[in-house]
Design a protein around this motif. Structure first.
Motif, PDB file in Angstrom:
ATOM      1  N   ARG A  13       0.818  -1.213   0.000  1.00 41.14           N
ATOM      2  CA  ARG A  13       0.000   0.000   0.000  1.00 41.14           C
ATOM      3  C   ARG A  13       0.860   1.276   0.000  1.00 41.14           C
ATOM      4  N   PHE A  14       1.999   1.201  -0.643  1.00 36.50           N
ATOM      5  CA  PHE A  14       2.837   2.382  -0.831  1.00 36.50           C
ATOM      6  C   PHE A  14       2.430   3.050  -2.143  1.00 36.50           C
ATOM      7  N   PHE A  15       1.229   3.597  -2.165  1.00 37.62           N
ATOM      8  CA  PHE A  15       0.664   4.084  -3.423  1.00 37.62           C
ATOM      9  C   PHE A  15       1.380   5.325  -3.946  1.00 37.62           C
ATOM     10  N   GLY A  16       1.754   6.226  -3.060  1.00 41.76           N
ATOM     11  CA  GLY A  16       2.483   7.409  -3.493  1.00 41.76           C
ATOM     12  C   GLY A  16       3.840   7.053  -4.054  1.00 41.76           C
ATOM     13  N   MET A  17       4.520   6.142  -3.377  1.00 43.38           N
ATOM     14  CA  MET A  17       5.819   5.686  -3.852  1.00 43.38           C
ATOM     15  C   MET A  17       5.681   4.958  -5.189  1.00 43.38           C
ATOM     16  N   HIS A  18       4.617   4.172  -5.311  1.00 43.77           N
ATOM     17  CA  HIS A  18       4.379   3.432  -6.562  1.00 43.77           C
ATOM     18  C   HIS A  18       4.202   4.385  -7.736  1.00 43.77           C
ATOM     19  N   THR A  35      20.631  10.620  -8.335  1.00 50.60           N
ATOM     20  CA  THR A  35      21.561   9.718  -7.670  1.00 50.60           C
ATOM     21  C   THR A  35      20.721   8.733  -6.862  1.00 50.60           C
ATOM     22  N   ASN A  36      21.343   7.686  -6.359  1.00 50.71           N
ATOM     23  CA  ASN A  36      20.602   6.722  -5.540  1.00 50.71           C
ATOM     24  C   ASN A  36      19.958   7.392  -4.327  1.00 50.71           C
ATOM     25  N   ASP A  37      20.709   8.246  -3.659  1.00 52.27           N
ATOM     26  CA  ASP A  37      20.185   8.942  -2.485  1.00 52.27           C
ATOM     27  C   ASP A  37      19.016   9.844  -2.854  1.00 52.27           C
ATOM     28  N   GLU A  38      19.135  10.544  -3.964  1.00 54.31           N
ATOM     29  CA  GLU A  38      18.065  11.443  -4.397  1.00 54.31           C
ATOM     30  C   GLU A  38      16.808  10.670  -4.775  1.00 54.31           C
ATOM     31  N   LEU A  39      16.984   9.526  -5.414  1.00 51.79           N
ATOM     32  CA  LEU A  39      15.829   8.720  -5.804  1.00 51.79           C
ATOM     33  C   LEU A  39      15.095   8.195  -4.567  1.00 51.79           C
ATOM     34  N   ILE A  40      15.843   7.696  -3.595  1.00 50.44           N
ATOM     35  CA  ILE A  40      15.220   7.197  -2.366  1.00 50.44           C
ATOM     36  C   ILE A  40      14.479   8.328  -1.653  1.00 50.44           C
ATOM     37  N   ALA A  41      15.118   9.488  -1.571  1.00 51.73           N
ATOM     38  CA  ALA A  41      14.477  10.636  -0.912  1.00 51.73           C
ATOM     39  C   ALA A  41      13.203  11.043  -1.647  1.00 51.73           C
ATOM     40  N   TYR A  42      13.254  11.025  -2.976  1.00 55.52           N
ATOM     41  CA  TYR A  42      12.088  11.388  -3.791  1.00 55.52           C
ATOM     42  C   TYR A  42      10.935  10.412  -3.572  1.00 55.52           C
ATOM     43  N   LEU A  43      11.237   9.123  -3.548  1.00 54.63           N
ATOM     44  CA  LEU A  43      10.196   8.117  -3.350  1.00 54.63           C
ATOM     45  C   LEU A  43       9.573   8.215  -1.961  1.00 54.63           C
ATOM     46  N   GLN A  45       9.495  10.883  -0.003  1.00 52.87           N
ATOM     47  CA  GLN A  45       8.720  12.115   0.076  1.00 52.87           C
ATOM     48  C   GLN A  45       7.387  11.971  -0.642  1.00 52.87           C
ATOM     49  N   SER A  46       7.390  11.285  -1.773  1.00 51.43           N
ATOM     50  CA  SER A  46       6.159  11.063  -2.522  1.00 51.43           C
ATOM     51  C   SER A  46       5.173  10.238  -1.708  1.00 51.43           C
ATOM     52  N   GLU A  47       5.677   9.219  -1.025  1.00 46.40           N
ATOM     53  CA  GLU A  47       4.808   8.390  -0.186  1.00 46.40           C
ATOM     54  C   GLU A  47       4.251   9.192   0.985  1.00 46.40           C
ATOM     55  N   TRP A  48       5.107   9.990   1.599  1.00 45.59           N
ATOM     56  CA  TRP A  48       4.658  10.819   2.728  1.00 45.59           C
ATOM     57  C   TRP A  48       3.578  11.795   2.268  1.00 45.59           C
ATOM     58  N   ASP A  49       3.803  12.458   1.132  1.00 46.24           N
ATOM     59  CA  ASP A  49       2.819  13.411   0.606  1.00 46.24           C
ATOM     60  C   ASP A  49       1.491  12.720   0.316  1.00 46.24           C
ATOM     61  N   ASP A  50       1.564  11.532  -0.275  1.00 44.74           N
ATOM     62  CA  ASP A  50       0.341  10.804  -0.614  1.00 44.74           C
ATOM     63  C   ASP A  50      -0.443  10.437   0.651  1.00 44.74           C
ATOM     64  N   ARG A  51       0.235   9.939   1.648  1.00 43.50           N
ATOM     65  CA  ARG A  51      -0.447   9.560   2.891  1.00 43.50           C
ATOM     66  C   ARG A  51      -1.024  10.788   3.600  1.00 43.50           C
ATOM     67  N   HIS A  52      -0.264  11.877   3.570  1.00 42.67           N
ATOM     68  CA  HIS A  52      -0.734  13.120   4.190  1.00 42.67           C
ATOM     69  C   HIS A  52      -1.996  13.619   3.494  1.00 42.67           C
ATOM     70  N   ASN A  53      -1.987  13.627   2.170  1.00 46.70           N
ATOM     71  CA  ASN A  53      -3.149  14.113   1.416  1.00 46.70           C
ATOM     72  C   ASN A  53      -4.364  13.220   1.611  1.00 46.70           C
ATOM     73  N   ARG A  54      -4.136  11.899   1.653  1.00 50.78           N
ATOM     74  CA  ARG A  54      -5.264  10.991   1.870  1.00 50.78           C
ATOM     75  C   ARG A  54      -5.834  11.148   3.282  1.00 50.78           C
ATOM     76  N   ARG A  55      -4.982  11.434   4.248  1.00 45.36           N
ATOM     77  CA  ARG A  55      -5.466  11.672   5.607  1.00 45.36           C
ATOM     78  C   ARG A  55      -6.334  12.928   5.657  1.00 45.36           C
ATOM     79  N   ILE A  56      -5.892  13.989   4.973  1.00 46.53           N
ATOM     80  CA  ILE A  56      -6.685  15.215   4.933  1.00 46.53           C
ATOM     81  C   ILE A  56      -8.034  14.946   4.270  1.00 46.53           C
ATOM     82  N   GLU A  57      -8.045  14.178   3.196  1.00 47.82           N
ATOM     83  CA  GLU A  57      -9.298  13.833   2.519  1.00 47.82           C
ATOM     84  C   GLU A  57     -10.231  13.069   3.444  1.00 47.82           C
ATOM     85  N   ARG A  58      -9.669  12.118   4.199  1.00 48.23           N
ATOM     86  CA  ARG A  58     -10.492  11.346   5.140  1.00 48.23           C
ATOM     87  C   ARG A  58     -11.050  12.232   6.237  1.00 48.23           C
ATOM     88  N   LEU A  59     -10.206  13.101   6.783  1.00 50.05           N
ATOM     89  CA  LEU A  59     -10.649  13.986   7.855  1.00 50.05           C
ATOM     90  C   LEU A  59     -11.728  14.944   7.370  1.00 50.05           C
TER      91      LEU A  59
END
Length: 245
Positions: A13-18, A35-43, A45-59
């Motif tokens: 269920r890592f939809f943002g990362m996916h 770079t490898n570090d940048e890609l991991i950070a990007y993924l 952050q994308s997952e965090w943003d997705d979960r945050h946005n879905r939480r706001i939608e639920r609330l």
């Protein structure tokens, strides 16, 4: 390997990362831009943003707001006599961790419900649990819940909300059942959570609306002394919009 990785992201269920990883694969970014570090950070952050946005939608969905209202759309024309600094401070929702209340009064159509809803939406965007109720409908719900045995569950749910908005308070005097229900709600939240009450009637007459003196004193004592008060002036915004149309 990338297909298997993306399938595992879905299963976990890592939809943002996916989505971010899929986009990166489509654009070739994994090979050229990161770079490898940048890609991991990007993924991540994308997952965090997705979960945050879905939480706001639920609330926001759970709050059941009457209006889709935003702080940026509040009208500060001089005739309304709104304290812009106060409204913006309240819009930051700092009053919630301070366990303070807001009492909004004004005549029909001046924008009390919209202002209360805008603050509520802002609270949801900050991850706060909010519920909005027309007061009369809430009392009807609580009476029904007493009949079917779910009253304790409903009261417990109200107590757990970071912000409870009671709109259209005082349209008619409270009967004994509603009076005691209001007392229980306010008592449970006093010093623990924040409440917004919007009413056409000035706070000075709420005592008469609540009724029985001892309970009215107890309810208002818990509400008013930790409350920011906003009295909106001016003519009905709905009437202005109708005339404009």
């Amino acid at each position: 390997m990338n297909k298997k990785t993306m399938q595992l992201m879905k299963e976990m269920r890592f939809f943002g990362m996916h989505r971010a990883f899929a986009t990166t694969m489509e654009t070739g970014g994994a090979d050229t831009d990161y770079t490898n570090d940048e890609l991991i950070a990007y993924l991540i952050q994308s997952e965090w943003d997705d979960r945050h946005n879905r939480r706001i939608e639920r609330l926001t969905k759970s709050a059941r707001f009457r209006y889709m209202a935003v702080m940026e759309a509040i009208d500060y024309r001089p005739s309304r006599q709104l304290d812009k600094n106060l409204v913006r401070r309240l819009g930051s929702c700092d009053f919630i961790p301070k366990r303070e209340n807001i009492l909004i009064t004004g005549s029909t159509g001046v924008g009390k419900s919209y202002l209360a809803s805008a603050i509520g939406h802002q609270a949801c965007s900050l991850g706060r649990k909010v519920m909005y109720f027309n007061t009369a409908k809430l009392f009807t719900l609580l009476k029904t819940s007493k009949a079917d045995g779910s009253y304790p569950k409903q009261i417990n749910k109200l107590e757990k909300q970071d912000l409870l908005i009671l709109d259209d308070f005082g349209l008619k005097p409270l009967d004994n059942i509603n009076r005691h229900a209001l007392m229980e709600i306010i008592e449970d939240r006093h010093g623990k959570r924040s409440t917004i009450i919007a009413s056409q009637l000035p706070v000075e007459v709420w005592h008469d609306i609540i009724g029985e003196k001892t309970l009215a004193d107890a309810i208002l004592d818990r509400l008013v002394h930790t409350a920011h008060r906003i009295d909106i002036k001016g003519e009905s915004m709905r009437r202005k919009l109708k005339n404009k149309n």
